[in-house]
Design a protein around this motif. Structure first.
Motif, PDB file in Angstrom:
ATOM      1  N   MET A  28      36.931  41.870  41.677  1.00  0.00           N
ATOM      2  CA  MET A  28      37.113  43.314  41.590  1.00  0.00           C
ATOM      3  C   MET A  28      36.219  44.031  42.594  1.00  0.00           C
ATOM      4  O   MET A  28      35.007  43.846  42.601  1.00  0.00           O
ATOM      5  CB  MET A  28      36.770  43.822  40.190  1.00  0.00           C
ATOM      6  CG  MET A  28      37.120  45.292  39.981  1.00  0.00           C
ATOM      7  SD  MET A  28      36.363  46.031  38.522  1.00  0.00           S
ATOM      8  CE  MET A  28      34.706  46.406  39.143  1.00  0.00           C
ATOM      9  N   ALA A  32      36.939  49.928  42.603  1.00  0.00           N
ATOM     10  CA  ALA A  32      38.032  49.944  41.635  1.00  0.00           C
ATOM     11  C   ALA A  32      37.616  50.679  40.372  1.00  0.00           C
ATOM     12  O   ALA A  32      38.418  51.394  39.756  1.00  0.00           O
ATOM     13  CB  ALA A  32      38.464  48.521  41.307  1.00  0.00           C
ATOM     14  N   ALA A  33      36.356  50.516  39.978  1.00  0.00           N
ATOM     15  CA  ALA A  33      35.864  51.229  38.795  1.00  0.00           C
ATOM     16  C   ALA A  33      35.888  52.738  39.023  1.00  0.00           C
ATOM     17  O   ALA A  33      36.208  53.514  38.111  1.00  0.00           O
ATOM     18  CB  ALA A  33      34.455  50.753  38.454  1.00  0.00           C
ATOM     19  N   ARG A  35      37.998  54.321  41.012  1.00  0.00           N
ATOM     20  CA  ARG A  35      39.398  54.755  40.993  1.00  0.00           C
ATOM     21  C   ARG A  35      39.901  54.854  39.547  1.00  0.00           C
ATOM     22  O   ARG A  35      40.656  55.768  39.202  1.00  0.00           O
ATOM     23  CB  ARG A  35      40.261  53.796  41.808  1.00  0.00           C
ATOM     24  CG  ARG A  35      39.804  53.586  43.251  1.00  0.00           C
ATOM     25  CD  ARG A  35      40.127  54.763  44.144  1.00  0.00           C
ATOM     26  NE  ARG A  35      39.421  54.697  45.408  1.00  0.00           N
ATOM     27  CZ  ARG A  35      39.835  54.005  46.484  1.00  0.00           C
ATOM     28  NH1 ARG A  35      40.965  53.319  46.441  1.00  0.00           N
ATOM     29  NH2 ARG A  35      39.113  54.008  47.586  1.00  0.00           N
ATOM     30  N   LEU A  36      39.520  53.891  38.713  1.00  0.00           N
ATOM     31  CA  LEU A  36      39.922  53.953  37.310  1.00  0.00           C
ATOM     32  C   LEU A  36      39.288  55.151  36.606  1.00  0.00           C
ATOM     33  O   LEU A  36      39.907  55.787  35.751  1.00  0.00           O
ATOM     34  CB  LEU A  36      39.539  52.654  36.600  1.00  0.00           C
ATOM     35  CG  LEU A  36      40.453  51.460  36.885  1.00  0.00           C
ATOM     36  CD1 LEU A  36      39.825  50.167  36.371  1.00  0.00           C
ATOM     37  CD2 LEU A  36      41.832  51.673  36.271  1.00  0.00           C
ATOM     38  N   ALA A 266      43.578  51.486  40.546  1.00  0.00           N
ATOM     39  CA  ALA A 266      42.602  50.403  40.706  1.00  0.00           C
ATOM     40  C   ALA A 266      42.916  49.547  41.928  1.00  0.00           C
ATOM     41  O   ALA A 266      42.020  49.137  42.671  1.00  0.00           O
ATOM     42  CB  ALA A 266      42.579  49.538  39.445  1.00  0.00           C
TER      43      ALA A 266
END
Length: 385
Positions: A28, A32-33, A35-36, A266
């Protein structure tokens, strides 16, 4: 130009593992965190307005980003949950099946999910081949679809796709190219290859996480084919809630129901990194490091199951060893992550952020595990990876 190893900071799991598993689940990206969190913020603060402010368009907007990576023009790639759904949508364009053209031809090494889909269709005759050369030989006027893999998942062999596409088109058949094990690690141009459809996902080399499958449809076909596995997002005016179907133009008609914007948000973190580094640079590094793995395996007398010729080798090196499943279970306990596949061996997949020292360490650990017998306590155990 940014040093490749500087990208290690983008992947939190690299801080505490030797990660050689991008061929099965890419790590990951840190962003990505974020974006989430942005998705969650929109849901919390904007509510229903989020659809018009970005969520609804993610299947085509994110699909265009995938398109840039695979050589597809804008508007020809859309997002789905996984390859099985994408393949089923492509297949649905040819329903009902003409009994005179009902053959599906593919290789034995095809990924099981693809094989299961076609095996389950009572009106299709499935022809399983042992090689790409045999696929070319078995394609005839009765062939409807040729759903093949660009890179075979067990041993990372790159198939010679061009003669298959050429033969299929000569007899009026359509090729569906599964690019799951090539997109993000091997240069790929679906336009140049001339495939009719391409499918793939983001779980692996694209580091985009689960829920991000995708489907490319050759633009001329997208304007005239009419899939029957569809949903309201495939309508020309979905918010008109009309009683009868009118297909959206282009690849949008290959969409289904309400999209999954959380996964799409993500996934873009990984796609951004792949685009930034560039496939050519990723491939150059991959060839060097997979060759290093092969050399290390030769020094320790492990059997190499992947192609030795660089032009035929994808991003993974598969090593076979006695009790390979048990050896891998011990590797995992030691924080060395790759995977094991029955009938193949231990798969190790370096990516652009991998160090050469990690490769040397992983192979040395395999040798030490076998020498010490540390794997013996895992013999007979089965794990899902």
């Amino acid at each position: 130009m940014r040093d490749l190893l500087s990208y290690r900071a983008e992947f939190p799991i690299l801080e505490h593992t030797t990660y050689l598993a991008s061929h099965t689940l890419g790590p990951m990206p840190r962003k990505a965190a974020e974006r989430l969190a942005e998705f969650a913020r929109m849901w919390a603060e904007r509510g229903i307005r989020s659809w018009a402010e970005g969520w609804w368009a993610t299947p085509t907007h994110v699909g265009d980003q995938i398109g840039r990576i695979i050589g597809a023009p804008p508007g020809s790639t859309v997002m789905h949950q996984n390859v099985a759904i994408a393949e089923a949508i492509a297949l649905s364009c040819f329903r009902p099946v003409d009994p005179a053209r009902n053959r599906v031809v593919y290789e034995r090494a095809n990924f099981p999910s693809v094989r299961y889909l076609y095996q389950a269709q009572p009106d299709l005759e499935v022809v399983v081949c042992e090689s790409g050369e045999e696929i070319v030989e078995r394609i005839d006027e009765r062939t409807l679809l040729v759903p093949i893999s660009h890179v075979l998942f067990k041993e990372a062999e790159i198939q010679d796709v061009e003669p298959i596409v050429r033969r299929a088109h000569d007899v009026g058949a359509h090729v569906i190219l599964d690019c799951y094990q090539s997109a993000g690690i091997v240069p790929l141009d679906v336009t140049a290859l001339g495939v009719d459809f391409a499918v793939g996902g983001s779980v692996k080399w694209l580091c985009g996480g689960p829920g991000n499958g995708w489907l490319y449809v050759r633009p001329d076909l997208a304007e005239r084919l009419e899939p029957t596995y569809i949903g309201w997002q495939a309508h020309a005016r979905p918010f008109g809630f009309e009683e009868e179907m009118e297909y959206a133009p282009g690849a949008a008609r290959f969409l289904t129901g309400t999209p999954n914007p959380a996964a799409h948000y993500a996934g873009t973190a990984g796609y951004d990194l792949v685009e930034e580094v560039g496939i050519a640079r990723i491939r150059e590094n991959s060839l060097r490091q997979t060759q290093l793995l092969i050399d290390l395996a030769d020094e320790t007398a492990f059997e190499v199951r992947s192609p030795r010729h660089p032009a035929r080798r994808g991003g993974t090196v598969t090593l076979d060893a006695p009790e390979a499943a048990a050896v891998y279970a011990e590797l995992e306990e030691r924080g060395i992550l790759g995977d094991y596949r029955p009938g193949a061996g231990i798969r190790l997949g370096p990516h652009f952020f991998t160090t050469d020292e990690e490769l040397r360490f992983a192979v040395a650990q395999i040798a030490e595990i076998l020498e010490s017998g540390a794997h013996e306590r895992h013999v007979g155990a089965v794990a899902l990876h």
